[in-house]
Design a protein around this motif. Structure first.
Motif, PDB file in Angstrom:
ATOM      1  N   LEU A 195     -26.092   1.188 -30.038  1.00 35.45           N
ATOM      2  CA  LEU A 195     -27.203   2.081 -30.341  1.00 35.45           C
ATOM      3  C   LEU A 195     -27.678   1.907 -31.780  1.00 35.45           C
ATOM      4  O   LEU A 195     -28.679   2.500 -32.184  1.00 35.45           O
ATOM      5  N   GLY A 196     -26.913   1.147 -32.543  1.00 34.31           N
ATOM      6  CA  GLY A 196     -27.300   0.919 -33.927  1.00 34.31           C
ATOM      7  C   GLY A 196     -26.969   2.068 -34.853  1.00 34.31           C
ATOM      8  O   GLY A 196     -27.485   2.155 -35.963  1.00 34.31           O
ATOM      9  N   VAL A 197     -26.117   2.986 -34.398  1.00 34.01           N
ATOM     10  CA  VAL A 197     -25.740   4.118 -35.252  1.00 34.01           C
ATOM     11  C   VAL A 197     -24.819   3.634 -36.380  1.00 34.01           C
ATOM     12  O   VAL A 197     -24.919   4.089 -37.507  1.00 34.01           O
ATOM     13  N   ILE A 198     -23.923   2.725 -36.025  1.00 29.99           N
ATOM     14  CA  ILE A 198     -23.001   2.195 -37.041  1.00 29.99           C
ATOM     15  C   ILE A 198     -23.072   0.679 -37.015  1.00 29.99           C
ATOM     16  O   ILE A 198     -23.460   0.070 -36.011  1.00 29.99           O
ATOM     17  N   GLU A 199     -22.689   0.052 -38.149  1.00 33.53           N
ATOM     18  CA  GLU A 199     -22.715  -1.410 -38.196  1.00 33.53           C
ATOM     19  C   GLU A 199     -21.331  -1.993 -38.039  1.00 33.53           C
ATOM     20  O   GLU A 199     -21.161  -3.048 -37.450  1.00 33.53           O
ATOM     21  N   GLN A 200     -20.346  -1.305 -38.599  1.00 29.29           N
ATOM     22  CA  GLN A 200     -18.958  -1.729 -38.471  1.00 29.29           C
ATOM     23  C   GLN A 200     -18.259  -0.772 -37.521  1.00 29.29           C
ATOM     24  O   GLN A 200     -18.566   0.418 -37.512  1.00 29.29           O
ATOM     25  N   PRO A 201     -17.299  -1.278 -36.702  1.00 30.44           N
ATOM     26  CA  PRO A 201     -16.560  -0.357 -35.836  1.00 30.44           C
ATOM     27  C   PRO A 201     -15.839   0.688 -36.673  1.00 30.44           C
ATOM     28  O   PRO A 201     -15.356   0.401 -37.764  1.00 30.44           O
ATOM     29  N   LEU A 202     -15.802   1.927 -36.159  1.00 30.56           N
ATOM     30  CA  LEU A 202     -15.093   3.002 -36.853  1.00 30.56           C
ATOM     31  C   LEU A 202     -13.610   2.751 -36.721  1.00 30.56           C
ATOM     32  O   LEU A 202     -13.119   2.406 -35.651  1.00 30.56           O
ATOM     33  N   SER A 203     -12.875   2.893 -37.831  1.00 31.29           N
ATOM     34  CA  SER A 203     -11.437   2.632 -37.760  1.00 31.29           C
ATOM     35  C   SER A 203     -10.631   3.934 -37.765  1.00 31.29           C
ATOM     36  O   SER A 203      -9.451   3.909 -37.481  1.00 31.29           O
ATOM     37  N   PHE A 204     -11.286   5.045 -38.085  1.00 27.47           N
ATOM     38  CA  PHE A 204     -10.491   6.275 -38.226  1.00 27.47           C
ATOM     39  C   PHE A 204     -10.263   6.969 -36.877  1.00 27.47           C
ATOM     40  O   PHE A 204      -9.696   8.036 -36.832  1.00 27.47           O
ATOM     41  N   ILE A 205     -10.726   6.366 -35.783  1.00 27.90           N
ATOM     42  CA  ILE A 205     -10.571   7.069 -34.515  1.00 27.90           C
ATOM     43  C   ILE A 205      -9.345   6.624 -33.728  1.00 27.90           C
ATOM     44  O   ILE A 205      -8.952   7.271 -32.782  1.00 27.90           O
ATOM     45  N   GLY A 218     -13.679  -0.696 -28.531  1.00 27.36           N
ATOM     46  CA  GLY A 218     -13.632   0.245 -27.414  1.00 27.36           C
ATOM     47  C   GLY A 218     -14.981   0.832 -27.043  1.00 27.36           C
ATOM     48  O   GLY A 218     -16.030   0.444 -27.562  1.00 27.36           O
ATOM     49  N   VAL A 219     -14.933   1.774 -26.112  1.00 21.92           N
ATOM     50  CA  VAL A 219     -16.143   2.364 -25.558  1.00 21.92           C
ATOM     51  C   VAL A 219     -16.957   3.059 -26.641  1.00 21.92           C
ATOM     52  O   VAL A 219     -18.169   2.874 -26.739  1.00 21.92           O
ATOM     53  N   VAL A 220     -16.266   3.855 -27.493  1.00 25.32           N
ATOM     54  CA  VAL A 220     -16.984   4.637 -28.506  1.00 25.32           C
ATOM     55  C   VAL A 220     -17.651   3.708 -29.511  1.00 25.32           C
ATOM     56  O   VAL A 220     -18.858   3.794 -29.751  1.00 25.32           O
ATOM     57  N   ASN A 221     -16.854   2.808 -30.062  1.00 28.94           N
ATOM     58  CA  ASN A 221     -17.419   1.888 -31.060  1.00 28.94           C
ATOM     59  C   ASN A 221     -18.509   1.018 -30.464  1.00 28.94           C
ATOM     60  O   ASN A 221     -19.553   0.810 -31.081  1.00 28.94           O
ATOM     61  N   GLY A 222     -18.244   0.488 -29.259  1.00 33.17           N
ATOM     62  CA  GLY A 222     -19.232  -0.374 -28.606  1.00 33.17           C
ATOM     63  C   GLY A 222     -20.557   0.343 -28.418  1.00 33.17           C
ATOM     64  O   GLY A 222     -21.621  -0.187 -28.747  1.00 33.17           O
ATOM     65  N   SER A 223     -20.500   1.579 -27.933  1.00 32.65           N
ATOM     66  CA  SER A 223     -21.739   2.325 -27.669  1.00 32.65           C
ATOM     67  C   SER A 223     -22.463   2.617 -28.969  1.00 32.65           C
ATOM     68  O   SER A 223     -23.683   2.432 -29.072  1.00 32.65           O
ATOM     69  N   LEU A 224     -21.701   3.079 -29.976  1.00 38.69           N
ATOM     70  CA  LEU A 224     -22.343   3.448 -31.237  1.00 38.69           C
ATOM     71  C   LEU A 224     -22.974   2.222 -31.905  1.00 38.69           C
ATOM     72  O   LEU A 224     -24.074   2.307 -32.450  1.00 38.69           O
TER      73      LEU A 224
END
Lengths: 292, 360
Positions: free
Chosen positions: A145-155, A136-142
């Motif tokens: 930007l290189g903030v995270i490497e794996q998509p966040l699953s807790f959202i 999604g938008v949040v995971n894609g953006s993060l």
């Protein structure tokens, strides 16, 4: 003249005729089904046969079975979180419109707040799925930007997502009563508080906030009651751990094929909601009496 | 003389293009009961709110107790206000209302308690402390508002039309109570009112305002006896006006040609607002007398009664003077043995040159 003719010309009868379409509607579509559900909750069902003998068995199950207790507690927790979040988000917006927006523009701002209603509620839930999803938008953006490497699953697919989606949907309903309460706060009272030596923050806490409490309580009731029974949102964004009591009621009526237990669960949930609502109404009365 | 408690100079206030205050200069003395009097929209409330700190003047300076109030917010000023609506906090009891400002100052609880009790007693509300504020009558609400402001011992108490919401009888009672209270506490009171009678009976000095400017500042007696212009004279009490033309001035006197009254020589002192632009002579209704029987006056003129208003203790006559279109009002006290004239009767009107005022 017979008593009937007399009655027919009276004021009471006229009132009754005037409300009769609404009355019929309410009786047929609210009172009758409600009575049916209540009656159903005292019956029992065994596969396809309905035993029409009075029984409290369903209520015993609904109130003692750990799974139902747990779901009920979770529903209460989620709707309280939603309510708290909604009111906390709505108050600053209502305050801004009431105190900072020029009187000419207030109607426009209230109109802007209703814009989310132009889209169906289901669409808005799906949009949250798009925003919060694995790709999604949040995971894609993060990730971009290189903030995270794996998509966040807790959202998504958990209780957080249910709270967020419901809060977003209900904020406009909370803004309106708070706005109305703030509009009714006599501005000379706030000036008086300033005149008597209070700073901005202190006079908000001592005058504006207490006098706007009826609006806050109204908003709380308006948000709390419908959200506790919501089943679309938990179903679509809640995942297995985000399901609420209404999903269980639906399950009982449909797949589990135990309508009487579903009815008992529904009535139990209604009783709990009524109790909570009564507390708020009592609080509201107390505030309104004091604020008069 | 001690320094004035409030000093205003060159105060301007604009709302967009509308000028609410224009070059206001004013000194208010310590301990006096001062009134700002004027018709609605004259800027008196704006002036009061500027002193309180709720309005920021567009230009000019404002000193309270020798301190510039430039940039000082309302909650830091040594003033307190009694609002027109009284602004009693509806969610608090009488005592909580009175204690509000003391709590804002974070005083010790025991001191707050004694001061609140004293203040409530001072305004005559003993025993009302625990009452909820919403059950109070108009007069009681006003007393709470007064106690709430005075308990803070401000240097100046500002009152925004505090009596306008009360009925006539209560208003008169509160007028004398306010006056007594002001004498007792010795605090400077600044009262805004549109009621000239209220201003006259209560104040040490009055500023009359029109269109955002101060027309005259004077004691009640001077304001009534020596108004500086027709407008002020008309606003304070009743005044008859007669057209007048200045013929010549010489030293301490001025020669004028007055409608109906003829050519006169008046002392310059009777041009209370200065001689320039004077085109009328004013005379108060009680300064004219209707002469009966063998009574005589310094000067007399024949008139015809056109209207009679009987008030019990007084009779108001409208009379026609020769060479004048509008009628002139005369008030006469109904003393024993004095007969009331009827409409259309001839009357001898007595007047004296010393009661005439040359006005612009």
């Amino acid at each position: 003249m017979t008593w009937f003719q007399k009655w027919r010309r009276g004021e009471g009868a006229q009132g009754l005729f005037l409300i009769s379409p609404t009355l019929a509607f309410t009786l047929l579509l609210l009172a009758v089904p409600l009575v049916m559900v209540i009656v159903l909750s005292f019956w029992t069902q065994d596969y396809l046969t309905l035993h029409r003998t009075f029984s409290l068995e369903n209520y015993r199950t609904a109130w003692t079975e750990p799974m139902y207790q747990y779901l009920m507690a979770r529903s209460l927790k989620i709707s309280m979180l939603v309510t708290a979040m909604t009111v906390l988000l709505a108050y600053p917006v209502a305050y801004f419109i009431s105190f900072r927006v020029s009187p000419k523009r207030k109607a426009m701002w209230i109109f802007l707040i209703t814009i989310p209603f132009w889209t169906s509620y289901l669409m808005r839930i799906f949009l949250w799925k798009v925003i919060l999803g694995y790709n999604g938008v949040v995971n894609g953006s993060l990730m971009g930007l290189g903030v995270i490497e794996q998509p966040l699953s807790f959202i998504l697919y958990n209780q957080n997502a249910v709270v967020l989606t419901l809060a977003h949907a209900w904020v406009p309903f909370a803004i309106l009563p708070i706005f109305v309460a703030l509009e009714r706060v006599d501005r000379s009272l706030i000036e008086a508080a300033e005149d008597l030596g209070d700073t901005k923050w202190r006079r908000f806490l001592r005058v504006t906030l207490p006098l706007s409490m009826p609006g806050v309580i109204a908003a709380t009731i308006i948000v709390f009651i419908p959200t506790i029974g919501d089943y679309v949102t938990p179903r679509l964004v809640g995942g297995p751990n985000g399901l609420m009591i209404a999903n269980m009621i639906e399950l009982q009526f449909k797949k589990a094929n135990d309508a009487p237990l579903g009815a008992a669960l529904a009535i139990s949930a209604m009783i709990i909601v009524t109790c909570v609502a009564l507390i708020f109404i009592w609080l509201n009365k107390k505030y309104i009496r004091e604020a008069k | 003389m001690t320094q004035p408690i409030i000093q205003l100079s060159g105060l301007d206030k604009f709302y967009g293009n509308f000028q609410a205050l224009s070059q206001v200069d004013l000194d208010i003395k310590t301990g006096e009961f001062f009134s700002l009097l004027g018709p609605s929209g004259c800027g008196k409330t704006t002036l009061l709110r500027s002193i309180a700190g709720f309005e920021t003047p567009s230009a000019g300076s404002l000193y309270i107790d020798g301190q510039s109030m430039d940039g000082v917010p309302a909650n830091k000023r040594p003033t307190n206000m009694v609002f027109q609506s009284y602004a009693i906090f509806p969610h608090m009891s009488v005592a909580e209302n009175v204690a509000y400002g003391l709590k804002a100052r974070k005083l010790p609880k025991a001191e707050i308690k004694t001061r609140v009790t004293d203040a409530i007693a001072m305004v005559g509300l003993q025993g009302f402390g625990e009452r909820a504020s919403h059950g109070l009558s108009g007069g009681q609400r006003q007393r709470v508002a007064l106690a709430r402001a005075l308990v803070l011992k401000p240097r100046v108490l500002l009152l925004d039309e505090p009596l306008s919401a009360l009925d006539k009888k209560l208003r008169e009672q509160m007028q004398s109570e306010l006056r007594q209270l002001q004498r007792a506490v010795g605090i400077t009171f600044v009262l805004v009112t549109h009621d000239q009678e209220e201003a006259l009976t209560m104040s040490d000095r009055i500023a009359v305002m029109f269109d955002g400017t101060i027309a005259q500042v004077a004691t009640p007696q001077d304001l009534y006896g020596q108004p500086c212009s027709r407008r002020v004279a008309n606003f304070i009490g009743m005044m008859n006006f007669l057209d007048a033309k200045i013929l010549s001035t010489s030293g301490e006197t001025v020669d004028v040609d007055v409608q109906s009254f003829g050519k006169l020589t008046l002392p310059l002192g009777q041009a209370t607002g200065g001689l320039e632009g004077c085109d009328a002579v004013g005379v108060r209704p009680e300064m004219l007398t209707i002469l009966t029987g063998s009574q005589t006056a310094e000067r007399e003129i024949e008139a015809v009664v056109s209207e009679v208003f009987y008030y019990g203790d007084m009779t108001y006559y409208d009379v026609r003077l020769p060479f004048k279109e509008e009628s002139v009002t005369i008030t006469m006290r109904n003393t024993a043995g004095r007969s009331i004239l009827g409409v259309g009767e001839k009357a001898r009107v007595g007047w004296s040159a010393s009661s005439l005022l040359l006005l612009k």
